[in-house]
Design a protein around this motif. Structure first.
Motif, PDB file in Angstrom:
ATOM      1  N   ILE A   8     -28.681  26.804  30.523  1.00 57.94           N
ATOM      2  CA  ILE A   8     -28.120  27.833  29.644  1.00 57.94           C
ATOM      3  C   ILE A   8     -26.605  27.784  29.762  1.00 57.94           C
ATOM      4  O   ILE A   8     -26.052  27.937  30.856  1.00 57.94           O
ATOM      5  CB  ILE A   8     -28.632  29.231  30.025  1.00 57.94           C
ATOM      6  CG1 ILE A   8     -30.160  29.281  29.956  1.00 57.94           C
ATOM      7  CG2 ILE A   8     -28.030  30.288  29.101  1.00 57.94           C
ATOM      8  CD1 ILE A   8     -30.751  30.574  30.493  1.00 57.94           C
ATOM      9  N   SER A   9     -25.932  27.564  28.637  1.00 56.85           N
ATOM     10  CA  SER A   9     -24.477  27.463  28.619  1.00 56.85           C
ATOM     11  C   SER A   9     -23.905  28.625  27.820  1.00 56.85           C
ATOM     12  O   SER A   9     -24.354  28.909  26.703  1.00 56.85           O
ATOM     13  CB  SER A   9     -24.051  26.134  27.986  1.00 56.85           C
ATOM     14  OG  SER A   9     -22.643  26.040  27.913  1.00 56.85           O
ATOM     15  N   CYS A  10     -22.913  29.308  28.388  1.00 56.85           N
ATOM     16  CA  CYS A  10     -22.348  30.472  27.699  1.00 56.85           C
ATOM     17  C   CYS A  10     -20.908  30.688  28.119  1.00 56.85           C
ATOM     18  O   CYS A  10     -20.463  30.204  29.169  1.00 56.85           O
ATOM     19  CB  CYS A  10     -23.162  31.729  28.013  1.00 56.85           C
ATOM     20  SG  CYS A  10     -22.978  32.308  29.722  1.00 56.85           S
ATOM     21  N   TRP A  52     -18.022  22.527  41.525  1.00 58.18           N
ATOM     22  CA  TRP A  52     -18.711  22.990  40.323  1.00 58.18           C
ATOM     23  C   TRP A  52     -18.769  21.923  39.237  1.00 58.18           C
ATOM     24  O   TRP A  52     -19.767  21.805  38.515  1.00 58.18           O
ATOM     25  CB  TRP A  52     -18.067  24.273  39.801  1.00 58.18           C
ATOM     26  CG  TRP A  52     -16.660  24.136  39.296  1.00 58.18           C
ATOM     27  CD1 TRP A  52     -15.511  24.331  39.986  1.00 58.18           C
ATOM     28  CD2 TRP A  52     -16.272  23.765  37.969  1.00 58.18           C
ATOM     29  NE1 TRP A  52     -14.420  24.110  39.196  1.00 58.18           N
ATOM     30  CE2 TRP A  52     -14.859  23.763  37.939  1.00 58.18           C
ATOM     31  CE3 TRP A  52     -16.963  23.435  36.808  1.00 58.18           C
ATOM     32  CZ2 TRP A  52     -14.131  23.441  36.799  1.00 58.18           C
ATOM     33  CZ3 TRP A  52     -16.245  23.115  35.663  1.00 58.18           C
ATOM     34  CH2 TRP A  52     -14.843  23.116  35.665  1.00 58.18           C
ATOM     35  N   GLU A  53     -17.704  21.111  39.096  1.00 65.29           N
ATOM     36  CA  GLU A  53     -17.713  20.093  38.041  1.00 65.29           C
ATOM     37  C   GLU A  53     -18.824  19.072  38.276  1.00 65.29           C
ATOM     38  O   GLU A  53     -19.537  18.679  37.342  1.00 65.29           O
ATOM     39  CB  GLU A  53     -16.356  19.390  37.977  1.00 65.29           C
ATOM     40  CG  GLU A  53     -15.238  20.271  37.429  1.00 65.29           C
ATOM     41  CD  GLU A  53     -13.907  19.552  37.422  1.00 65.29           C
ATOM     42  OE1 GLU A  53     -13.599  18.894  38.447  1.00 65.29           O
ATOM     43  OE2 GLU A  53     -13.191  19.641  36.424  1.00 65.29           O
ATOM     44  N   ASP A  54     -18.981  18.646  39.537  1.00 67.94           N
ATOM     45  CA  ASP A  54     -20.037  17.674  39.852  1.00 67.94           C
ATOM     46  C   ASP A  54     -21.412  18.286  39.632  1.00 67.94           C
ATOM     47  O   ASP A  54     -22.311  17.639  39.073  1.00 67.94           O
ATOM     48  CB  ASP A  54     -19.906  17.211  41.305  1.00 67.94           C
ATOM     49  CG  ASP A  54     -18.663  16.370  41.543  1.00 67.94           C
ATOM     50  OD1 ASP A  54     -18.046  15.937  40.540  1.00 67.94           O
ATOM     51  OD2 ASP A  54     -18.306  16.158  42.721  1.00 67.94           O
ATOM     52  N   ARG A  55     -21.595  19.541  40.071  1.00 68.56           N
ATOM     53  CA  ARG A  55     -22.908  20.180  39.940  1.00 68.56           C
ATOM     54  C   ARG A  55     -23.280  20.368  38.467  1.00 68.56           C
ATOM     55  O   ARG A  55     -24.411  20.096  38.057  1.00 68.56           O
ATOM     56  CB  ARG A  55     -22.901  21.534  40.654  1.00 68.56           C
ATOM     57  CG  ARG A  55     -24.228  22.294  40.551  1.00 68.56           C
ATOM     58  CD  ARG A  55     -25.335  21.607  41.340  1.00 68.56           C
ATOM     59  NE  ARG A  55     -26.629  22.221  41.123  1.00 68.56           N
ATOM     60  CZ  ARG A  55     -27.075  23.317  41.732  1.00 68.56           C
ATOM     61  NH1 ARG A  55     -26.304  23.939  42.619  1.00 68.56           N
ATOM     62  NH2 ARG A  55     -28.277  23.779  41.493  1.00 68.56           N
ATOM     63  N   THR A  59     -26.360  18.512  36.632  1.00 70.45           N
ATOM     64  CA  THR A  59     -27.424  19.375  36.128  1.00 70.45           C
ATOM     65  C   THR A  59     -27.660  19.143  34.641  1.00 70.45           C
ATOM     66  O   THR A  59     -28.807  19.058  34.184  1.00 70.45           O
ATOM     67  CB  THR A  59     -27.076  20.855  36.382  1.00 70.45           C
ATOM     68  OG1 THR A  59     -26.777  21.042  37.762  1.00 70.45           O
ATOM     69  CG2 THR A  59     -28.246  21.756  36.020  1.00 70.45           C
ATOM     70  N   ILE A  60     -26.589  19.025  33.867  1.00 76.98           N
ATOM     71  CA  ILE A  60     -26.741  18.769  32.429  1.00 76.98           C
ATOM     72  C   ILE A  60     -27.377  17.401  32.189  1.00 76.98           C
ATOM     73  O   ILE A  60     -28.235  17.238  31.312  1.00 76.98           O
ATOM     74  CB  ILE A  60     -25.376  18.874  31.722  1.00 76.98           C
ATOM     75  CG1 ILE A  60     -24.879  20.323  31.745  1.00 76.98           C
ATOM     76  CG2 ILE A  60     -25.471  18.383  30.274  1.00 76.98           C
ATOM     77  CD1 ILE A  60     -23.462  20.497  31.238  1.00 76.98           C
ATOM     78  N   SER A  83     -16.333  22.344  28.154  1.00 73.03           N
ATOM     79  CA  SER A  83     -16.663  21.153  28.938  1.00 73.03           C
ATOM     80  C   SER A  83     -18.173  20.939  28.969  1.00 73.03           C
ATOM     81  O   SER A  83     -18.658  19.807  28.826  1.00 73.03           O
ATOM     82  CB  SER A  83     -16.121  21.300  30.362  1.00 73.03           C
ATOM     83  OG  SER A  83     -16.535  20.225  31.173  1.00 73.03           O
ATOM     84  N   GLU A  84     -18.936  22.022  29.137  1.00 74.57           N
ATOM     85  CA  GLU A  84     -20.395  21.914  29.123  1.00 74.57           C
ATOM     86  C   GLU A  84     -20.882  21.438  27.756  1.00 74.57           C
ATOM     87  O   GLU A  84     -21.791  20.601  27.660  1.00 74.57           O
ATOM     88  CB  GLU A  84     -21.016  23.269  29.470  1.00 74.57           C
ATOM     89  CG  GLU A  84     -20.746  23.718  30.896  1.00 74.57           C
ATOM     90  CD  GLU A  84     -21.227  25.139  31.152  1.00 74.57           C
ATOM     91  OE1 GLU A  84     -21.857  25.730  30.247  1.00 74.57           O
ATOM     92  OE2 GLU A  84     -20.979  25.668  32.254  1.00 74.57           O
TER      93      GLU A  84
END
Length: 624
Positions: A8-10, A52-55, A59-60, A83-84
């Motif tokens: 979920i991206s928001c 966070w960037e790596d995770r 994940t995506i 970015s997401e």
């Protein structure tokens, strides 16, 4: 982590909406992921110390579905959410044709970005519109993709003209159209798993629970009312996707003082109330507890006897063009741990019950105002930091002529809000016997012998007092334990001259320290209380503690070796299935409020935890 989860991206502005979707997916047995999931899942997102960037990238790249939430904020914002979006578009080029990966969702009216990466944009894909946090169609679709059965489909439209038809129609995925008004008082509750009747002091109230995706609308502003003063007009518990519109809701037959609100929502999500008139004499227009995504718009709230609304642990409460007026208030708005926006609202022409009442009584609440008018004339102040943005403050005071009945109901001994009351001492057990002559005068005196009803009422009360003095061979004082709605009673005291260990037991118990000696003395106190139970009684905090301890003893089959209190709170209503253990020991409340209080205790006995609720002489206990 498994590879069957939904990312979920928001934007941060839409976090509460995304968290609502997260909960719905979890309830369906699906596997959502987001960087900041709601409690109690908060440790399933980004963890402390992670890059966070790596995770997010990992994940995506391994997610089965990517669900971007588009709003006016997210489509214009720069930063993490963009970015997401870019990473998801990059992965789309690797997804086989015909396989579902991206499911765009609009949470408000906005244009989905047409920016392309590798020739692909989100605007190419069919999207879902999920206004006001209503994710039922989306979650049903995702569940179907995963081969899960979901009881969801198009709403069934049912038109009703009577209370019986209304109660029978209360089911999930239903659009109820009210074509004729009715009262919910005195109606037989049908065999419907989503409703039940809950007893209140002067009757019953209907509780609606476990209903998803329901709308209740009126044709021509029909009225739904109740007449018991202690009943709330409509109560929703543990329900999602609720729309109430085009109705008048309140208490009948006359304006007066009531102990029930007009609307009550607890543990609910995605609530909309629009184009409604919420009228007293209810305590508040609406009460909210543990709710998410609540929108009240184009409504008027008036003739209430306590205030506008209460909000506790509520995220994203939005009030648009709501007017509150012609009411007699304590604090107008009471908000705790809540995020609230007032847009185009007005709070005017209300009267304060006493000088220190304020417009806002808040604790850890985030309030935002947009073009909102508030009159503080007659109140002790706004209750907020000086000059909050978006508020136009006036001091005109009320021009409303308060009806006499708002101050004086039949059989009241004096005008509210200054009834007789007795404040408890720390080491006393107070037993209140409700004045049974209050609504049954003719059972105690001959009405024809008195000049008016007031004189007969006083005489009946004296007769009842004489009876209980003789019955229990003890003295009583007259008190009132019902704020707003008058609730006369008589109080007697059990103190150390009756049971010498009372001061010590009470002091140690409510200090939160372990008790290992004289534990059986609790039953000695109980033996002094129980004779009063064939009357209608109310107990103070200390008396309720005696019943709570006895319930623990009965559950364990004897006296434990060690007892400690972990938490206590006074609560105005409870349901056995929803008892929550308090985590701190609250102070006792004034006796004026005891008429509607249930005492909730969190007790440990020999390592076993209990939650116990005490309502008068009725006790509900369960192991925590």
């Amino acid at each position: 982590m498994s590879d069957d989860y939904c990312f979920i991206s928001c934007a941060s502005e839409d976090l509460h909406i995304a968290q609502t979707l997260y909960r719905r997916l979890r309830e369906l047995g699906l596997h959502p992921w987001m960087d900041k999931p709601p409690r109690p899942y908060h440790m399933e997102g980004l963890k402390p110390g992670e890059i966070w960037e790596d995770r997010l990238r990992n994940t995506i790249s391994s997610a089965k579905y990517f669900i971007p939430l588009f709003s006016k904020a997210s489509v214009q914002k720069t930063g993490y959410v963009q970015s997401e979006f870019r990473q998801a578009l990059s992965r789309l080029s690797q997804i086989p044709a015909g396989k579902i990966f991206v499911i765009p969702v609009r949470v408000e009216d906005c244009k989905i970005p047409s920016v392309r990466i590798d020739g692909i944009s989100f605007a190419q894909y069919q999207y879902y519109d999920c206004w006001h946090g209503n994710f039922f169609d989306l979650t049903a679709y995702l569940a179907a993709l995963e081969g899960k059965q979901v009881a969801h489909g198009p709403k069934q439209k049912i038109e009703v003209t009577t209370a019986a038809e209304f109660l029978d129609a209360l089911r999930p995925n239903t659009e109820i159209v009210v074509r004729k008004g009715f009262s919910l008082t005195g109606v037989a509750v049908p065999e419907n798993p989503h409703i039940y009747a809950r007893e209140v002091f002067d009757g019953e109230e209907i509780v609606i629970h476990g209903i998803d995706n329901i709308s209740i609308s009126g044709v021509g502003e029909q009225e739904i009312s109740v007449s018991p003063r202690y009943a709330t007009t409509l109560i929703f518990e543990r329900s999602n996707g609720i729309l109430v519109s085009g109705l008048s809701l309140g208490h009948r037959p006359d304006i007066g003082e009531c102990q029930g609100a007009v609307l009550s929502f607890s543990n609910c999500t995605a609530i909309q109330v629009r184009d409604c008139r919420l009228f007293g004499c209810g305590t508040y227009g609406f009460e909210l507890l543990e709710c998410d995504l609540v929108k009240i718009e184009d409504c008027s709230v008036f003739e209430c006897s306590y205030g506008f609304f209460t909000s506790e642990n509520v995220t994203a409460l939005s009030l648009s063009r709501v007017a509150f007026y012609d009411s007699l208030c304590f604090d107008v708005v009471t908000a705790k741990n809540s995020i609230i926006t007032f847009d185009g609202c007005s709070i005017e022409n209300n009267r304060s019950r006493h000088d220190n009442c304020k417009i806002f009584n808040t604790y850890k609440a985030d309030l935002k105002f947009i073009e909102t008018a508030i009159d503080i004339g007659g109140f002790g102040g706004l209750g907020l930091s000086p000059d909050p943005k978006g508020v136009h403050v006036t001091r005109n005071g009320s021009r409303w002529e308060i009806p006499d009945k708002l101050f004086l109901m039949p059989h009241q001994r004096e005008s509210l809000p200054s009834p007789p009351q007795r404040e408890e001492q720390p080491d006393e057990v107070l037993i209140f016997i409700i004045d049974e002559s209050y609504d049954r005068i003719d059972e105690h005196v001959n009405l024809g012998e008195y000049a008016d009803e007031g004189a007969a009422t006083d005489a009946a009360s004296r007769v009842f007092l004489s009876r209980i003095k003789s019955e229990f061979d003890t003295d009583f004082d007259e008190v009132n334990i019902g704020p707003g709605a008058d609730l006369p009673a008589f109080v007697t005291v059990i103190s150390e001259n009756v049971v010498p260990l009372i001061p010590w037991l009470i002091a140690v118990f409510f200090s939160g320290k372990p008790i290992v000696d004289n534990i059986d003395a609790w039953r000695a106190i109980l033996s002094k209380i129980k004779p009063f139970f064939h009357r209608t009684v109310v107990l103070n905090r200390n008396g309720a503690a005696v019943l709570a301890m006895n319930a623990v003893f009965e559950d364990m089959g004897g006296i434990p070796k060690k007892v400690v209190l972990h938490g206590y709170k006074p609560d105005y209503r409870y349901d056995e299935a929803q008892l929550v253990a308090p985590t701190e020991i609250k102070d006792p409340i004034p006796t004026l409020n005891l008429g509607t209080v249930k005492h909730v205790f969190h007790i440990e006995a020999d390592g076993v935890l209990f939650v116990v609720a005490v309502d008068g002489s009725k006790v509900i206990a369960k192991r925590a």
